[in-house]
Enzyme design. Structure first.
Site, PDB file in Angstrom:
ATOM      1  CG  ASP A  23      -0.653  -0.253   2.422  1.00 19.24           C
ATOM      2  OD1 ASP A  23      -1.506  -0.561   3.063  1.00 19.24           O
ATOM      3  OD2 ASP A  23       0.538   0.037   2.823  1.00 19.24           O
ATOM      4  CE  LYS A  54      -6.865  -0.502   3.039  1.00 22.87           C
ATOM      5  NZ  LYS A  54      -6.914  -1.387   4.344  1.00 22.87           N
ATOM      6  CG  MET A 111      -4.541   7.408  10.195  1.00 22.13           C
ATOM      7  SD  MET A 111      -5.601   5.969  10.423  1.00 22.13           S
ATOM      8  CE  MET A 111      -5.399   5.352  11.933  1.00 22.13           C
TER       9      MET A 111
HETATM   10  N1  SAH Z   1       1.011   0.785  10.349  1.00 21.30           N
HETATM   11  C1  SAH Z   1       1.412   2.068  10.367  1.00 21.30           C
HETATM   12  C2  SAH Z   1       0.413   3.031  10.519  1.00 21.30           C
HETATM   13  C3  SAH Z   1      -0.835   3.173   9.459  1.00 21.30           C
HETATM   14  S1  SAH Z   1      -2.133   4.177   9.779  1.00 21.30           S
HETATM   15  C4  SAH Z   1       2.472   2.307  11.166  1.00 21.30           C
HETATM   16  O1  SAH Z   1       2.863   1.488  11.978  1.00 21.30           O
HETATM   17  O2  SAH Z   1       3.405   3.167  11.022  1.00 21.30           O
HETATM   18  C5  SAH Z   1      -1.519   5.568   8.779  1.00 21.30           C
HETATM   19  C6  SAH Z   1      -1.090   6.721   9.514  1.00 21.30           C
HETATM   20  O3  SAH Z   1       0.389   6.540  10.207  1.00 21.30           O
HETATM   21  C7  SAH Z   1      -0.723   8.118   8.825  1.00 21.30           C
HETATM   22  O4  SAH Z   1      -2.011   8.765   8.838  1.00 21.30           O
HETATM   23  C8  SAH Z   1       0.108   8.856   9.651  1.00 21.30           C
HETATM   24  O5  SAH Z   1      -0.336   9.309  10.908  1.00 21.30           O
HETATM   25  C9  SAH Z   1       1.179   7.567  10.222  1.00 21.30           C
HETATM   26  N2  SAH Z   1       2.254   7.517   9.188  1.00 21.30           N
HETATM   27  C10 SAH Z   1       2.691   6.610   8.574  1.00 21.30           C
HETATM   28  N3  SAH Z   1       3.803   6.552   8.102  1.00 21.30           N
HETATM   29  C11 SAH Z   1       4.279   7.820   8.468  1.00 21.30           C
HETATM   30  C12 SAH Z   1       5.453   8.468   8.200  1.00 21.30           C
HETATM   31  N4  SAH Z   1       6.307   8.082   7.522  1.00 21.30           N
HETATM   32  N5  SAH Z   1       5.477  10.010   8.617  1.00 21.30           N
HETATM   33  C13 SAH Z   1       4.720  10.443   9.329  1.00 21.30           C
HETATM   34  N6  SAH Z   1       3.486   9.672   9.635  1.00 21.30           N
HETATM   35  C14 SAH Z   1       3.305   8.430   9.255  1.00 21.30           C
END
Ligand code: SAH
Length: 248
Positions: free
Chosen positions: A34, A56, A171
């Site tokens: 994704d 997504k 998020m």
């Molecule tokens: N499984 C992922 C999170 C998925 S939800 C994890 O463990 O990181 C998606 C949210 O993750 C985004 O809206 C944001 O808040 C955060 N996110 C994911 N990657 C990011 C990044 N590189 N920098 C900042 N926020 C990030």
């Protein structure tokens, strides 16, 4: 027995994956990935591997979760080595659990490979000590966006405000201002330090340091993807007093 690997791809830098994740990417017949995975990693796939984007984006899904589940199942039953790559860690708001449950109930094994979650990595990139003796002894990782269809709110920011040392919001881009307001209503001071880390460990990653009172004025635009960190430990970052440092 057929098996699917549900794998964490880390926060954005292709070097921040586990050895196991990399080995699986290199041997996969089918890679389902994704939006927030480090795209560089796809170059490590076998030349004949099938790469399927099911990305997504907020409010826009290329493929619904039910279709993703069925895709994983179908490919596994064809005898393929299927790797499902999630940004960060697959079980941190990642739907990895739903995929595994679905597969297992359909007779397919599921192995989870943990990843470095953005919830922890984003503050770390900018030297914010989220759990630190004497400053913050607890942590809450919460979602800032909730399913409007549920009809109620799962995260009560007013109650959360003073119950934990550090609050980490994923998020939360579109809801940042409302969340800040509720945290203040819940008893946190307007001066409480806040960091907004955008695109952690990706190109053009950056941090914005502010205070809860400022965020509550709704004048700060929070881009996607961002992790919002609220709490006293934010001000301990050696970068706290330098203005909006940009780091690569
Ligand atoms: N499984 C992922 C999170 C998925 S939800 C994890 O463990 O990181 C998606 C949210 O993750 C985004 O809206 C944001 O808040 C955060 N996110 C994911 N990657 C990011 C990044 N590189 N920098 C900042 N926020 C990030």
């Amino acid at each position: 027995m057929p098996r699917v690997y549900v794998v964490g791809a880390g926060p954005g830098d292709p070097e921040l994956v586990t050895v196991r994740a990399l080995r699986l990417i290199e041997s996969a017949d089918v890679l389902v990935y994704d939006r927030l995975i480090p795209m560089e990693l796809l170059k490590r796939a076998k030349p004949n591997a099938e790469l399927i984007y099911v990305g997504k984006e907020p409010g826009r899904h290329v493929m619904e979760q039910g279709e993703i589940n069925n895709l994983l199942l179908r490919k596994a039953l064809e005898g393929k080595l299927v790797v499902r790559l999630h940004g960060g860690d697959p079980f941190v708001f990642g739907r990895g659990f739903e995929e595994c449950s679905f597969l297992i109930s359909n007779g397919v094994e599921c192995e989870v490979v943990p990843g470095v979650t953005s919830a922890i990595a984003a503050p770390e990139q900018f030297l914010i000590p989220i759990l630190l003796r004497g400053v913050s002894s607890s942590l809450a990782i919460v979602t800032g966006r909730e399913d409007p269809g549920k009809g109620f709110r799962e995260v009560d920011f007013r109650r959360l405000a003073t119950s934990v040392g550090t609050i980490i919001i994923l998020m939360g881009a579109s809801e940042a201002c409302r969340i800040a307001l509720e945290l203040i209503q819940g008893g946190l001071s307007e001066a409480t330090p806040v960091a907004i880390v955008t695109r952690a460990y990706m190109e053009n990653s950056r941090v914005l340091f502010t205070a809860l009172g400022e965020l509550a004025k709704c004048q700060v635009t929070v881009e996607n993807p961002s992790v919002i960190i609220v709490g006293r430990s934010v001000s301990l970052s050696p970068l706290y007093n330098t203005r909006n440092p940009v780091r690569h």
